[in-house]
Scaffold this active site. Structure first.
Site, mmCIF file in Angstrom:
data_model
loop_
_atom_site.group_PDB
_atom_site.id
_atom_site.type_symbol
_atom_site.label_atom_id
_atom_site.label_comp_id
_atom_site.label_asym_id
_atom_site.label_seq_id
_atom_site.Cartn_x
_atom_site.Cartn_y
_atom_site.Cartn_z
ATOM 1 N N SER A 81 -31.088 -40.444 -20.161
ATOM 2 C CA SER A 81 -29.897 -40.708 -19.347
ATOM 3 C C SER A 81 -29.678 -39.605 -18.329
ATOM 4 O O SER A 81 -30.143 -38.483 -18.500
ATOM 5 C CB SER A 81 -28.650 -40.782 -20.232
ATOM 6 O OG SER A 81 -28.779 -41.797 -21.195
HETATM 7 N N1 SAH Z 1 -30.800 -40.317 -26.010
HETATM 8 C C1 SAH Z 1 -32.128 -40.343 -25.434
HETATM 9 C C2 SAH Z 1 -32.323 -41.423 -24.399
HETATM 10 C C3 SAH Z 1 -32.207 -42.737 -24.981
HETATM 11 S S1 SAH Z 1 -33.006 -44.073 -24.168
HETATM 12 C C4 SAH Z 1 -32.497 -39.034 -24.807
HETATM 13 O O1 SAH Z 1 -31.691 -38.105 -24.762
HETATM 14 O O2 SAH Z 1 -33.648 -38.932 -24.373
HETATM 15 C C5 SAH Z 1 -32.730 -45.216 -25.474
HETATM 16 C C6 SAH Z 1 -33.626 -45.023 -26.651
HETATM 17 O O3 SAH Z 1 -33.179 -45.882 -27.673
HETATM 18 C C7 SAH Z 1 -35.073 -45.397 -26.377
HETATM 19 O O4 SAH Z 1 -35.899 -44.327 -26.712
HETATM 20 C C8 SAH Z 1 -35.299 -46.597 -27.269
HETATM 21 O O5 SAH Z 1 -36.623 -46.687 -27.769
HETATM 22 C C9 SAH Z 1 -34.296 -46.345 -28.380
HETATM 23 N N2 SAH Z 1 -33.897 -47.523 -29.144
HETATM 24 C C10 SAH Z 1 -33.733 -48.797 -28.724
HETATM 25 N N3 SAH Z 1 -33.351 -49.583 -29.750
HETATM 26 C C11 SAH Z 1 -33.257 -48.800 -30.843
HETATM 27 C C12 SAH Z 1 -32.917 -49.035 -32.210
HETATM 28 N N4 SAH Z 1 -32.589 -50.253 -32.661
HETATM 29 N N5 SAH Z 1 -32.935 -47.992 -33.064
HETATM 30 C C13 SAH Z 1 -33.265 -46.749 -32.630
HETATM 31 N N6 SAH Z 1 -33.608 -46.472 -31.359
HETATM 32 C C14 SAH Z 1 -33.600 -47.477 -30.466
#
Ligand code: SAH
Length: 246
Positions: A81
């Site tokens: 993000s």
């Molecule tokens: N907070 C992260 C960015 C998140 S992007 C950072 O600081 O880098 C969103 C992330 O959520 C992605 O890596 C994606 O693979 C993950 N994601 C999506 N669905 C998910 C789920 N059901 N459980 C865990 N992670 C998930």
């Protein structure tokens, strides 16, 4: 030039870039004060942003852009993000060194590191095995020993580590995730982006917002209240891939 000198120069440059990023994030907080319901981000949140080396969390090819206030690709079609959103979510979660925090969507581990920099005990779940493994390795290498990583479906939370004082969901949900609400402690805060098509009421002056960032507060009696924070654009929550076990 001596090797040390070169490293030192680079470190100084990155520190200056980071300070500029924090300045821009603080400015954007003032611009969005009406939405967020407060004049400025907590100083401690800005200090945490200053303390975490964002360039160490993004792919090498993106390191030069690490301190720009925008999202960046982190592989596997996922993104980290933009710093302002990380700051806003962290600020709204009201985290301190006594907090136990769940993050859904570890990604590259940056948001988890920011929470840990505030002194919180962080439990973070990532669906994609490649990202989960890389983030766990990175966080350990950088010394974030208050971050506990796990691969799996974050929508199910982390029941053994619950209850949590704060829960940050960093991928968009269609509706408020029940399991997560159950794992929120009384008095706890959950920050979660919701698909507006799920029926989330957005203010009429927002033209077709696709997602809204919500703040859920759980009262001592277990009831909860919701507040809309900002229009946002997150990747959707997914189901973890099924690993072929034979
Ligand atoms: N907070 C992260 C960015 C998140 S992007 C950072 O600081 O880098 C969103 C992330 O959520 C992605 O890596 C994606 O693979 C993950 N994601 C999506 N669905 C998910 C789920 N059901 N459980 C865990 N992670 C998930």
């Amino acid at each position: 030039m001596m090797v040390n000198e070169k490293y030192e120069k680079q470190a100084n440059r990155r520190r200056a870039e980071r300070a500029e990023m924090v300045r821009i994030v603080a400015e954007e907080a003032r611009d969005t004060a009406d939405w967020l319901g407060k004049e400025a981000f907590d100083r401690k949140v800005l200090d945490a942003l200053m303390a975490v080396p964002r360039h160490a969390f993004v792919p090498p090819l993106e390191a030069a852009a690490a301190y720009e206030n925008r999202p960046l690709p982190i592989g596997e079609w996922q993104t980290i993000s933009q710093p302002f959103i990380v700051a806003a979510m962290t600020d709204q979660a009201e985290v301190d060194e006594t907090s136990r925090v769940l993050e859904v969507g570890t990604g590259c581990g940056y948001q988890a590191a920011v929470l840990a920099a505030l002194g919180a005990e962080v439990y973070t779940v990532e669906a994609l095995p490649g990202l989960a493994e890389a983030a766990a390795e990175r966080l350990a290498r950088l010394g974030y020993d208050k971050v506990h990583c796990r691969q799996g479906d974050g929508a199910k939370g982390w029941p053994k580590a619950a209850p949590f004082d704060a829960i940050l969901v960093t991928a968009a949900a269609k509706t408020l995730p029940r399991n997560l609400l159950d794992q929120l402690a009384p008095g706890g805060r959950m920050i979660v982006p919701l698909e507006a098509e799920g029926g989330t009421p957005a203010p009429a002056h927002w033209l077709h917002p696709e997602q809204v960032l919500m703040r859920i507060h759980k009262a001592e009696d277990g009831s909860h209240s919701e507040r809309i924070l900002l229009p946002v654009a997150f990747v959707p929550l997914i189901k973890p891939p099924k690993t072929a076990k034979r």
